[in-house]
Enzyme design. Structure first.
Site, mmCIF file in Angstrom:
data_model
loop_
_atom_site.group_PDB
_atom_site.id
_atom_site.type_symbol
_atom_site.label_atom_id
_atom_site.label_comp_id
_atom_site.label_asym_id
_atom_site.label_seq_id
_atom_site.Cartn_x
_atom_site.Cartn_y
_atom_site.Cartn_z
ATOM 1 N N GLU A 93 0.789 -1.208 0.000
ATOM 2 C CA GLU A 93 0.000 0.000 0.000
ATOM 3 C C GLU A 93 0.826 1.264 0.000
ATOM 4 O O GLU A 93 1.915 1.326 0.576
ATOM 5 C CB GLU A 93 -0.854 0.027 1.258
ATOM 6 N N CYS A 106 3.003 8.099 2.296
ATOM 7 C CA CYS A 106 3.494 7.020 3.157
ATOM 8 C C CYS A 106 3.752 5.813 2.268
ATOM 9 O O CYS A 106 2.832 5.310 1.626
ATOM 10 C CB CYS A 106 2.424 6.719 4.211
ATOM 11 N N CYS A 113 6.314 -8.354 6.581
ATOM 12 C CA CYS A 113 7.432 -7.924 7.420
ATOM 13 C C CYS A 113 7.782 -9.048 8.379
ATOM 14 O O CYS A 113 6.908 -9.695 8.941
ATOM 15 C CB CYS A 113 7.064 -6.675 8.216
ATOM 16 N N CYS A 117 5.783 -7.423 14.895
ATOM 17 C CA CYS A 117 5.351 -6.727 16.101
ATOM 18 C C CYS A 117 3.927 -7.170 16.438
ATOM 19 O O CYS A 117 3.109 -7.404 15.560
ATOM 20 C CB CYS A 117 5.399 -5.218 15.883
ATOM 21 N N CYS A 120 0.818 -5.242 14.947
ATOM 22 C CA CYS A 120 0.880 -4.822 13.543
ATOM 23 C C CYS A 120 0.357 -5.915 12.623
ATOM 24 O O CYS A 120 0.865 -7.038 12.644
ATOM 25 C CB CYS A 120 2.323 -4.483 13.183
ATOM 26 N N ASN A 309 -4.600 0.977 15.894
ATOM 27 C CA ASN A 309 -5.655 0.582 14.953
ATOM 28 C C ASN A 309 -5.948 -0.885 15.180
ATOM 29 O O ASN A 309 -5.152 -1.738 14.789
ATOM 30 C CB ASN A 309 -5.172 0.749 13.506
ATOM 31 N N CYS A 352 -2.261 2.943 9.797
ATOM 32 C CA CYS A 352 -1.115 2.045 9.982
ATOM 33 C C CYS A 352 -1.566 0.668 10.427
ATOM 34 O O CYS A 352 -2.514 0.532 11.167
ATOM 35 C CB CYS A 352 -0.186 2.547 11.071
HETATM 36 N N1 SAH Z 1 8.630 -1.128 10.109
HETATM 37 C C1 SAH Z 1 8.747 0.231 10.396
HETATM 38 C C2 SAH Z 1 7.901 1.121 9.521
HETATM 39 C C3 SAH Z 1 6.498 0.663 9.227
HETATM 40 S S1 SAH Z 1 5.338 0.638 10.524
HETATM 41 C C4 SAH Z 1 8.468 0.492 11.875
HETATM 42 O O1 SAH Z 1 8.000 -0.397 12.549
HETATM 43 O O2 SAH Z 1 8.759 1.595 12.321
HETATM 44 C C5 SAH Z 1 4.934 2.350 10.746
HETATM 45 C C6 SAH Z 1 4.410 2.673 12.138
HETATM 46 O O3 SAH Z 1 3.079 2.156 12.314
HETATM 47 C C7 SAH Z 1 5.247 2.092 13.228
HETATM 48 O O4 SAH Z 1 5.494 3.006 14.252
HETATM 49 C C8 SAH Z 1 4.377 0.972 13.716
HETATM 50 O O5 SAH Z 1 4.728 0.608 14.998
HETATM 51 C C9 SAH Z 1 2.992 1.549 13.589
HETATM 52 N N2 SAH Z 1 1.926 0.543 13.619
HETATM 53 C C10 SAH Z 1 1.944 -0.703 13.135
HETATM 54 N N3 SAH Z 1 0.779 -1.316 13.358
HETATM 55 C C11 SAH Z 1 -0.016 -0.437 13.997
HETATM 56 C C12 SAH Z 1 -1.350 -0.487 14.482
HETATM 57 N N4 SAH Z 1 -2.109 -1.565 14.347
HETATM 58 N N5 SAH Z 1 -1.833 0.626 15.073
HETATM 59 C C13 SAH Z 1 -1.071 1.737 15.184
HETATM 60 N N6 SAH Z 1 0.183 1.833 14.743
HETATM 61 C C14 SAH Z 1 0.718 0.755 14.159
HETATM 62 FE FE1 SF4 Z 2 7.264 -4.706 10.709
HETATM 63 FE FE2 SF4 Z 2 4.886 -3.829 11.499
HETATM 64 FE FE3 SF4 Z 2 6.834 -4.118 13.284
HETATM 65 FE FE4 SF4 Z 2 7.005 -2.149 11.468
HETATM 66 S S1 SF4 Z 2 5.465 -2.357 13.062
HETATM 67 S S2 SF4 Z 2 8.624 -3.591 12.061
HETATM 68 S S3 SF4 Z 2 6.010 -3.144 9.694
HETATM 69 S S4 SF4 Z 2 5.875 -5.767 12.097
#
Ligand code: SAH
Ligand code: SF4
Length: 391
Positions: A93, A106, A113, A117, A120, A309, A352
């Site tokens: 996206e 963005c 990935c 996390c 995420c 989210n 995100c």
């Molecule tokens: N991998 C990188 C960049 C992509 S994620 C990173 O982790 O920084 C971009 C941002 O969105 C990160 O700060 C991540 O922690 C946040 N993010 C991911 N999933 C999310 C969610 N479900 N709700 C809010 N923020 C989220």
């Molecule tokens: Fe990967 Fe999502 Fe963690 Fe960013 S927040 S490092 S995209 S798993």
């Protein structure tokens, strides 16, 4: 027949080399760069200041192609989201967020990935593959010229630029797809391409410490670090990469980066999770962490609190608004600039962690598992594993 070279894959120096291979002078590369990245040209015939013989040569050997658009949605608040096909059932996206005086794009750097996390949904899909340079810069190329087309704005370096800022905050961990990410960054900054200033391009990372140092030397753009926790035990459970690069090392790397960064602070992103990382005690612990109490490194920083989210499999909840505000207040009372991210594009799932899950091809599990094994060998056996939240 040999495959066509996608000119979106080439950085300025590579384009000079490519022109050399075709028996052309280096200034042709500059012309090409401008046609591609400032005029959005994809047809060599449109490049009227190139000799017809060169245009014909290029037409048989090269192409200018961004990933194909699968869908294109515009939210009621103006946020626009494209879903792009990156082949073999994978999609990524790109999201455009218009604001008063700027337009932020963005972009994604990987399909899926491996960091996984806990909060995420990209992480929950597992890792599919790294995007190529053309697929990364192609998002900016496609979006800039689509936006201009929608508004009837002529392409060209004098054309009104729609995208003034880029954030690498889409799908994927940019520092685990290092070379293509840096090449794409260099194109963003190049005066013959997009000419963005380093302050207006932000890379967001979950904290790949050695690569933060490398980036400071190769292409120091603004840096956002996804912190999400105030101590190692909590961060281990939310961002598994923390087991490999714990907070003390991460803070020291942030401080080192600032010596080369275009801004004098790191932006810490902090996803607000109800009852997991959002108490007053967490806020106070966070202040101690970034101010280096207890012997760690102090890091000049701003905080960006991101309301979580939610997605069904996460088992996590968004902190309520009064809690987020109270948390922000504690940080601000300690003198730390803190913003709360507005959720944008909720009606089109452009927020995100909601990215592209629906079109993922789940049959390629084996390939992904193999990639995961590679990362685990590199970063330790807990890499990419879900570890239950313990507080
Ligand atoms: N991998 C990188 C960049 C992509 S994620 C990173 O982790 O920084 C971009 C941002 O969105 C990160 O700060 C991540 O922690 C946040 N993010 C991911 N999933 C999310 C969610 N479900 N709700 C809010 N923020 C989220
Ligand atoms: Fe990967 Fe999502 Fe963690 Fe960013 S927040 S490092 S995209 S798993």
């Amino acid at each position: 027949m040999t495959a066509l070279t996608n000119l979106l894959d080439l950085d300025p120096a590579q384009l000079v080399a490519y022109c050399g291979e075709l028996g052309e002078k280096p200034f042709r590369a500059k012309q090409l760069l401008r046609w591609i990245h400032q005029f959005g040209a994809h047809d060599f015939d449109a490049m009227t200041d190139l000799a017809k013989s060169l245009r014909d040569k290029l037409a048989t050997r090269a192409m200018i192609a961004a990933p194909a658009v699968i869908s294109d949605h515009i939210s009621t608040d103006g946020t626009r989201k494209w879903l792009l096909d990156v082949g073999q059932g994978n999609a990524v996206e790109t999201v455009f967020i218009p604001e008063e005086n700027r337009g932020t794009l963005c972009i994604s750097t990987q399909a899926g990935c491996a960091v996984n996390c806990r909060f995420c949904s990209t992480g929950k899909q597992g890792f599919s593959r790294n995007l190529t340079v053309g697929e990364i810069i192609g998002q900016l190329w496609m979006a800039e010229f689509e936006l201009r087309k929608s508004k009837g704005i002529e392409p060209g370096h004098k054309g009104e630029r729609q995208i003034t800022n880029v954030v690498m905050m889409g799908m994927g961990e940019p520092l685990l797809n290092y070379e293509p990410t840096v090449t794409a960054l260099k194109l963003m900054l190049d005066d013959n391409a997009y000419g963005l200033s380093r302050r207006r391009v932000t890379l967001s990372t979950s904290g790949v410490v050695p690569m933060i140092d490398k980036l400071s030397q190769d292409c120091a753009v603004a840096m956002a670090v996804s912190l999400h926790a105030s101590n190692d035990a909590l961060r281990d459970s939310l961002v598994p990469l923390n087991k490999k690069y714990p907070l003390r090392e991460l803070m020291a790397a942030c401080k080192r980066y600032l010596e080369f960064a275009p801004r004098d602070f790191i932006t810490f992103e902090y996803c607000m999770l109800d009852d997991v990382n959002d108490t007053d005690a967490h806020a106070r612990e966070l202040i101690a962490l970034v101010q280096g109490h207890g012997g760690g490194t102090a890091v000049p920083c701003k905080f960006n609190l991101i309301p979580f989210n939610p997605f069904p499999e996460s088992g996590l909840k968004r902190s309520n608004n009064p809690r987020i505000k109270a948390f922000a207040q504690i940080l601000m009372d300690a003198g730390i600039v803190t913003t709360i991210r507005k959720t944008r594009g909720d009606d089109i799932d452009a927020a995100c962690g909601q990215l592209a899950g629906e079109v993922q091809d789940r049959t390629r599990v084996q390939e992904r598992m193999q990639k995961m094994t590679e990362y685990q060998q590199k970063f330790g056996k807990n890499f990419g594993r879900i570890i239950e939240v313990s507080q």
